[in-house]
Design a protein around this motif. Structure first.
Motif, PDB file in Angstrom:
ATOM      1  N   VAL A   4       0.932  -0.982   0.100  1.00 24.67           N
ATOM      2  CA  VAL A   4       0.118  -0.118   0.142  1.00 24.67           C
ATOM      3  C   VAL A   4       0.888   1.430   0.045  1.00 24.67           C
ATOM      4  O   VAL A   4       1.821   1.279   0.740  1.00 24.67           O
ATOM      5  CB  VAL A   4      -0.985   0.047   1.260  1.00 24.67           C
ATOM      6  CG1 VAL A   4      -1.569   1.364   1.022  1.00 24.67           C
ATOM      7  CG2 VAL A   4      -2.160  -1.129   1.074  1.00 24.67           C
ATOM      8  N   PHE A  34      -9.445  -0.517   3.237  1.00 26.02           N
ATOM      9  CA  PHE A  34      -9.841   0.220   4.369  1.00 26.02           C
ATOM     10  C   PHE A  34      -9.317   1.605   4.591  1.00 26.02           C
ATOM     11  O   PHE A  34      -8.009   1.758   4.298  1.00 26.02           O
ATOM     12  CB  PHE A  34      -9.553  -0.331   5.640  1.00 26.02           C
ATOM     13  CG  PHE A  34     -10.399  -1.809   5.477  1.00 26.02           C
ATOM     14  CD1 PHE A  34      -9.437  -2.929   5.111  1.00 26.02           C
ATOM     15  CD2 PHE A  34     -11.581  -2.194   6.105  1.00 26.02           C
ATOM     16  CE1 PHE A  34     -10.015  -4.116   5.173  1.00 26.02           C
ATOM     17  CE2 PHE A  34     -12.219  -3.330   6.414  1.00 26.02           C
ATOM     18  CZ  PHE A  34     -11.546  -4.514   5.792  1.00 26.02           C
ATOM     19  N   LEU A  90      -6.476  -5.356   3.216  1.00 28.32           N
ATOM     20  CA  LEU A  90      -6.689  -6.802   3.845  1.00 28.32           C
ATOM     21  C   LEU A  90      -5.963  -7.736   3.066  1.00 28.32           C
ATOM     22  O   LEU A  90      -6.321  -8.144   1.885  1.00 28.32           O
ATOM     23  CB  LEU A  90      -8.183  -7.148   4.139  1.00 28.32           C
ATOM     24  CG  LEU A  90      -8.198  -8.530   4.806  1.00 28.32           C
ATOM     25  CD1 LEU A  90      -7.726  -8.440   6.408  1.00 28.32           C
ATOM     26  CD2 LEU A  90      -9.576  -8.761   4.852  1.00 28.32           C
ATOM     27  N   SER A  92      -6.161 -11.043   2.063  1.00 27.46           N
ATOM     28  CA  SER A  92      -7.306 -12.134   2.514  1.00 27.46           C
ATOM     29  C   SER A  92      -6.713 -13.435   2.360  1.00 27.46           C
ATOM     30  O   SER A  92      -5.914 -13.838   1.726  1.00 27.46           O
ATOM     31  CB  SER A  92      -8.344 -11.849   1.115  1.00 27.46           C
ATOM     32  OG  SER A  92      -9.319 -12.786   1.357  1.00 27.46           O
ATOM     33  N   GLY A  93      -7.227 -14.029   3.555  1.00 27.33           N
ATOM     34  CA  GLY A  93      -6.707 -15.416   3.620  1.00 27.33           C
ATOM     35  C   GLY A  93      -5.767 -15.575   4.542  1.00 27.33           C
ATOM     36  O   GLY A  93      -5.352 -16.809   5.102  1.00 27.33           O
ATOM     37  N   PHE A  94      -4.864 -14.464   4.949  1.00 23.23           N
ATOM     38  CA  PHE A  94      -3.853 -14.362   5.750  1.00 23.23           C
ATOM     39  C   PHE A  94      -4.275 -13.597   7.076  1.00 23.23           C
ATOM     40  O   PHE A  94      -3.299 -13.512   7.873  1.00 23.23           O
ATOM     41  CB  PHE A  94      -2.705 -14.050   5.288  1.00 23.23           C
ATOM     42  CG  PHE A  94      -2.105 -14.836   4.251  1.00 23.23           C
ATOM     43  CD1 PHE A  94      -2.602 -14.903   2.825  1.00 23.23           C
ATOM     44  CD2 PHE A  94      -1.309 -16.005   4.406  1.00 23.23           C
ATOM     45  CE1 PHE A  94      -1.971 -15.898   1.947  1.00 23.23           C
ATOM     46  CE2 PHE A  94      -0.645 -16.811   3.582  1.00 23.23           C
ATOM     47  CZ  PHE A  94      -1.141 -16.892   2.278  1.00 23.23           C
ATOM     48  N   GLN A  95      -5.258 -13.072   7.044  1.00 19.84           N
ATOM     49  CA  GLN A  95      -5.834 -12.440   8.103  1.00 19.84           C
ATOM     50  C   GLN A  95      -5.056 -11.431   8.949  1.00 19.84           C
ATOM     51  O   GLN A  95      -4.809 -10.889   9.957  1.00 19.84           O
ATOM     52  CB  GLN A  95      -5.997 -13.286   9.435  1.00 19.84           C
ATOM     53  CG  GLN A  95      -7.027 -14.476   9.039  1.00 19.84           C
ATOM     54  CD  GLN A  95      -7.279 -15.213  10.132  1.00 19.84           C
ATOM     55  OE1 GLN A  95      -6.735 -15.310  11.122  1.00 19.84           O
ATOM     56  NE2 GLN A  95      -7.991 -16.523   9.913  1.00 19.84           N
ATOM     57  N   LYS A  96      -4.481 -10.358   7.840  1.00 22.14           N
ATOM     58  CA  LYS A  96      -3.590  -9.490   8.298  1.00 22.14           C
ATOM     59  C   LYS A  96      -3.720  -8.080   7.355  1.00 22.14           C
ATOM     60  O   LYS A  96      -4.250  -8.321   6.207  1.00 22.14           O
ATOM     61  CB  LYS A  96      -2.047  -9.948   8.323  1.00 22.14           C
ATOM     62  CG  LYS A  96      -1.611 -10.113   6.818  1.00 22.14           C
ATOM     63  CD  LYS A  96       0.038 -10.310   6.858  1.00 22.14           C
ATOM     64  CE  LYS A  96       0.600 -10.341   5.430  1.00 22.14           C
ATOM     65  NZ  LYS A  96       1.916 -10.516   5.648  1.00 22.14           N
ATOM     66  N   LEU A  97      -3.733  -6.979   8.041  1.00 23.31           N
ATOM     67  CA  LEU A  97      -3.760  -5.570   7.316  1.00 23.31           C
ATOM     68  C   LEU A  97      -2.309  -5.364   6.971  1.00 23.31           C
ATOM     69  O   LEU A  97      -1.571  -5.383   7.710  1.00 23.31           O
ATOM     70  CB  LEU A  97      -4.576  -4.772   8.139  1.00 23.31           C
ATOM     71  CG  LEU A  97      -6.033  -4.842   8.455  1.00 23.31           C
ATOM     72  CD1 LEU A  97      -6.275  -3.841   9.473  1.00 23.31           C
ATOM     73  CD2 LEU A  97      -6.878  -4.632   7.346  1.00 23.31           C
ATOM     74  N   PHE A  99      -0.559  -1.923   5.997  1.00 26.01           N
ATOM     75  CA  PHE A  99      -0.824  -0.408   6.113  1.00 26.01           C
ATOM     76  C   PHE A  99       0.069   0.336   5.135  1.00 26.01           C
ATOM     77  O   PHE A  99       1.303  -0.178   4.855  1.00 26.01           O
ATOM     78  CB  PHE A  99      -0.467   0.006   7.649  1.00 26.01           C
ATOM     79  CG  PHE A  99      -1.790  -0.349   8.375  1.00 26.01           C
ATOM     80  CD1 PHE A  99      -1.730  -1.553   9.074  1.00 26.01           C
ATOM     81  CD2 PHE A  99      -2.699   0.508   8.678  1.00 26.01           C
ATOM     82  CE1 PHE A  99      -2.831  -1.941  10.074  1.00 26.01           C
ATOM     83  CE2 PHE A  99      -3.704   0.232   9.412  1.00 26.01           C
ATOM     84  CZ  PHE A  99      -3.822  -0.896  10.078  1.00 26.01           C
TER      85      PHE A  99
END
Lengths: 109, 112
Positions: A4, A34, A90, A92-97, A99
Protein backbone atom coordinates in the motif's frame (compact mmCIF):
# COMPACT_ATOMS: atom_id res chain seq x y z
CA UNK A 1 3.74 -8.83 -3.10
CA UNK A 2 0.99 -6.88 -1.43
CA UNK A 3 1.79 -3.22 -0.85
CA UNK A 4 0.00 0.00 0.00
CA UNK A 5 1.44 3.34 -1.02
CA UNK A 6 0.43 6.70 0.37
CA UNK A 7 2.63 9.18 -1.48
CA UNK A 8 1.98 12.21 0.71
CA UNK A 9 3.35 12.39 4.24
CA UNK A 10 1.59 15.67 4.89
CA UNK A 11 -1.40 17.34 3.32
CA UNK A 12 -2.17 20.83 4.49
CA UNK A 13 -5.42 22.55 3.47
CA UNK A 14 -7.64 25.37 4.63
CA UNK A 15 -11.02 24.80 6.22
CA UNK A 16 -13.69 24.41 3.57
CA UNK A 17 -11.26 23.24 0.89
CA UNK A 18 -11.64 19.86 -0.81
CA UNK A 19 -9.40 17.06 0.36
CA UNK A 20 -8.06 14.02 -1.46
CA UNK A 21 -5.76 11.60 0.33
CA UNK A 22 -4.13 9.27 -2.15
CA UNK A 23 -3.77 5.54 -1.75
CA UNK A 24 -2.50 3.03 -4.28
CA UNK A 25 -2.21 -0.67 -3.75
CA UNK A 26 -0.51 -3.66 -5.23
CA UNK A 27 -2.31 -6.96 -4.81
CA UNK A 28 -2.93 -9.85 -7.17
CA UNK A 29 -6.19 -10.97 -5.58
CA UNK A 30 -9.51 -9.25 -5.05
CA UNK A 31 -8.69 -6.38 -2.69
CA UNK A 32 -10.48 -5.37 0.44
CA UNK A 33 -9.43 -1.88 1.39
CA UNK A 34 -9.93 0.28 4.43
CA UNK A 35 -9.19 3.74 5.68
CA UNK A 36 -8.24 4.13 9.31
CA UNK A 37 -7.93 7.46 11.11
CA UNK A 38 -5.86 8.27 14.15
CA UNK A 39 -6.66 11.51 15.94
CA UNK A 40 -4.04 12.98 18.22
CA UNK A 41 -3.18 10.53 21.02
CA UNK A 42 -6.08 8.26 20.19
CA UNK A 43 -6.37 4.78 18.81
CA UNK A 44 -6.62 3.77 15.18
CA UNK A 45 -10.29 3.94 14.23
CA UNK A 46 -11.91 2.38 11.22
CA UNK A 47 -13.18 5.17 9.00
CA UNK A 48 -14.26 3.41 5.83
CA UNK A 49 -14.43 -0.01 4.27
CA UNK A 50 -14.73 -0.07 0.51
CA UNK A 51 -17.34 -2.83 0.42
CA UNK A 52 -19.77 -0.91 2.61
CA UNK A 53 -19.67 2.15 0.31
CA UNK A 54 -20.71 4.34 3.21
CA UNK A 55 -19.92 7.98 3.74
CA UNK A 56 -18.50 8.57 7.20
CA UNK A 57 -18.00 12.11 8.50
CA UNK A 58 -18.40 13.32 4.94
CA UNK A 59 -15.54 11.14 3.65
CA UNK A 60 -15.93 8.79 0.72
CA UNK A 61 -13.56 6.46 -1.06
CA UNK A 62 -14.01 4.61 -4.31
CA UNK A 63 -12.08 1.56 -5.31
CA UNK A 64 -10.64 1.92 -8.80
CA UNK A 65 -9.28 -1.46 -9.82
CA UNK A 66 -7.98 -0.15 -13.13
CA UNK A 67 -5.79 2.41 -11.39
CA UNK A 68 -5.35 0.24 -8.28
CA UNK A 69 -6.36 3.19 -6.16
CA UNK A 70 -8.58 3.87 -3.17
CA UNK A 71 -8.34 7.61 -2.64
CA UNK A 72 -10.13 9.22 0.29
CA UNK A 73 -12.08 12.36 -0.48
CA UNK A 74 -14.05 15.01 1.31
CA UNK A 75 -15.55 18.04 -0.45
CA UNK A 76 -15.19 20.49 2.46
CA UNK A 77 -12.51 19.90 5.08
CA UNK A 78 -13.15 20.76 8.72
CA UNK A 79 -10.56 21.55 11.40
CA UNK A 80 -11.60 18.44 13.32
CA UNK A 81 -10.53 16.32 10.35
CA UNK A 82 -6.90 17.00 11.25
CA UNK A 83 -5.41 13.57 11.96
CA UNK A 84 -3.26 10.76 10.57
CA UNK A 85 -4.97 8.75 7.89
CA UNK A 86 -3.88 5.23 7.02
CA UNK A 87 -4.93 3.22 4.03
CA UNK A 88 -4.88 -0.54 4.63
CA UNK A 89 -5.28 -3.64 2.49
CA UNK A 90 -6.62 -6.87 3.90
CA UNK A 91 -4.38 -9.67 2.76
CA UNK A 92 -7.27 -12.04 2.35
CA UNK A 93 -6.84 -15.53 3.70
CA UNK A 94 -3.91 -14.46 5.82
CA UNK A 95 -5.90 -12.36 8.25
CA UNK A 96 -3.59 -9.41 8.25
CA UNK A 97 -3.85 -5.78 7.33
CA UNK A 98 -1.08 -4.22 5.29
CA UNK A 99 -0.84 -0.52 6.04
CA UNK A 100 0.48 2.41 4.10
CA UNK A 101 2.83 4.84 5.74
CA UNK A 102 0.04 7.27 6.49
CA UNK A 103 -0.77 10.85 5.54
CA UNK A 104 -1.06 13.59 8.10
CA UNK A 105 -3.94 15.89 7.22
CA UNK A 106 -3.72 19.36 8.68
CA UNK A 107 -6.74 21.59 8.26
CA UNK A 108 -6.10 25.22 9.10
CA UNK A 109 -8.77 27.80 9.92
CA UNK B 1 -19.57 1.09 22.60
CA UNK B 2 -17.18 -1.74 23.56
CA UNK B 3 -13.49 -1.10 22.97
CA UNK B 4 -10.24 -3.00 22.96
CA UNK B 5 -8.16 -2.09 25.99
CA UNK B 6 -4.41 -2.45 26.51
CA UNK B 7 -2.14 -2.28 29.54
CA UNK B 8 0.21 -0.76 30.34
CA UNK B 9 0.07 2.38 28.22
CA UNK B 10 3.84 2.76 28.51
CA UNK B 11 6.42 0.14 29.46
CA UNK B 12 10.10 0.85 29.96
CA UNK B 13 12.42 -2.11 30.19
CA UNK B 14 16.10 -2.91 29.98
CA UNK B 15 17.57 -4.80 27.09
CA UNK B 16 17.42 -8.55 27.68
CA UNK B 17 14.42 -8.39 29.98
CA UNK B 18 11.12 -10.12 29.34
CA UNK B 19 7.99 -8.05 28.85
CA UNK B 20 4.35 -9.00 28.65
CA UNK B 21 1.91 -6.67 26.96
CA UNK B 22 -1.72 -7.20 27.79
CA UNK B 23 -4.87 -6.74 25.80
CA UNK B 24 -8.55 -7.27 26.47
CA UNK B 25 -10.31 -7.73 23.12
CA UNK B 26 -13.95 -6.95 22.51
CA UNK B 27 -15.90 -9.71 24.21
CA UNK B 28 -17.70 -11.34 21.27
CA UNK B 29 -14.70 -11.17 18.93
CA UNK B 30 -12.98 -14.34 17.82
CA UNK B 31 -9.90 -13.10 15.98
CA UNK B 32 -7.04 -11.35 17.74
CA UNK B 33 -4.02 -9.55 16.39
CA UNK B 34 -0.85 -7.75 17.35
CA UNK B 35 0.69 -5.01 15.26
CA UNK B 36 3.58 -2.73 15.98
CA UNK B 37 4.68 0.70 14.80
CA UNK B 38 8.26 1.79 15.17
CA UNK B 39 8.47 5.57 15.50
CA UNK B 40 8.17 7.21 12.12
CA UNK B 41 7.38 3.97 10.30
CA UNK B 42 4.26 2.18 9.16
CA UNK B 43 2.04 -0.07 11.21
CA UNK B 44 3.27 -3.65 10.74
CA UNK B 45 1.44 -6.90 11.27
CA UNK B 46 2.97 -9.28 13.80
CA UNK B 47 0.55 -12.13 14.42
CA UNK B 48 -3.05 -13.25 14.24
CA UNK B 49 -4.68 -15.70 16.63
CA UNK B 50 -7.86 -17.71 16.32
CA UNK B 51 -9.31 -20.68 18.11
CA UNK B 52 -6.42 -20.70 20.59
CA UNK B 53 -3.69 -20.92 18.05
CA UNK B 54 -1.61 -18.70 15.81
CA UNK B 55 -3.17 -18.51 12.36
CA UNK B 56 -0.62 -16.23 10.72
CA UNK B 57 2.63 -14.57 11.72
CA UNK B 58 5.08 -12.24 10.05
CA UNK B 59 8.82 -12.62 9.70
CA UNK B 60 9.18 -10.15 12.56
CA UNK B 61 7.46 -12.60 14.90
CA UNK B 62 10.44 -14.80 15.66
CA UNK B 63 11.15 -17.15 18.56
CA UNK B 64 11.50 -14.22 20.93
CA UNK B 65 7.80 -13.49 20.58
CA UNK B 66 4.85 -15.49 21.83
CA UNK B 67 1.14 -14.91 22.28
CA UNK B 68 -1.32 -16.42 24.65
CA UNK B 69 -4.93 -16.23 25.62
CA UNK B 70 -4.56 -17.34 29.24
CA UNK B 71 -8.22 -16.95 30.12
CA UNK B 72 -11.46 -15.97 28.42
CA UNK B 73 -10.70 -12.28 28.25
CA UNK B 74 -6.98 -11.48 28.03
CA UNK B 75 -4.68 -11.73 25.04
CA UNK B 76 -1.00 -11.27 25.73
CA UNK B 77 2.17 -10.65 23.74
CA UNK B 78 5.40 -11.74 25.37
CA UNK B 79 8.85 -10.72 24.26
CA UNK B 80 11.35 -13.02 25.93
CA UNK B 81 14.55 -11.04 25.71
CA UNK B 82 13.97 -7.50 24.51
CA UNK B 83 16.29 -5.74 22.11
CA UNK B 84 16.69 -2.04 21.47
CA UNK B 85 14.97 -2.46 18.11
CA UNK B 86 11.84 -3.79 19.84
CA UNK B 87 11.09 -0.24 20.97
CA UNK B 88 7.80 0.60 19.30
CA UNK B 89 4.11 1.15 19.79
CA UNK B 90 2.34 -2.20 20.03
CA UNK B 91 -1.30 -2.36 19.03
CA UNK B 92 -3.72 -5.14 19.82
CA UNK B 93 -6.77 -5.59 17.59
CA UNK B 94 -9.76 -7.89 17.46
CA UNK B 95 -12.51 -8.72 15.01
CA UNK B 96 -15.57 -10.91 14.64
CA UNK B 97 -14.22 -12.16 11.34
CA UNK B 98 -10.97 -11.24 9.70
CA UNK B 99 -12.08 -7.84 8.51
CA UNK B 100 -13.08 -4.71 10.37
CA UNK B 101 -10.38 -5.01 12.96
CA UNK B 102 -10.82 -2.81 16.00
CA UNK B 103 -7.67 -1.48 17.58
CA UNK B 104 -6.66 -0.79 21.14
CA UNK B 105 -4.94 2.43 22.19
CA UNK B 106 -1.50 0.83 22.09
CA UNK B 107 1.37 0.19 24.50
CA UNK B 108 4.51 2.19 24.01
CA UNK B 109 7.47 -0.08 24.70
CA UNK B 110 10.80 1.58 25.35
CA UNK B 111 13.84 -0.67 25.59
CA UNK B 112 16.92 0.96 27.13
Amino acid sequence: AQRVTQPEKLLSVFKGAPVELKCNYSYSGSPELFWYVQYSRQRLQLLLRHISRESIKGFTADLNKGETSFHLKKPFAQEEDSAMYYCALLYSGFQKLVFGTGTRLLVSP
Amino acid sequence: EPEVTQTPSHQVTQMGQEVILRCVPISNHLYFYWYRQILGQKVEFLVSFYNNEISEKSEIFDDQFSVERPDGSNFTLKIRSTKLEDSAMYFCASSTQYYEQYFGPGTRLTVT
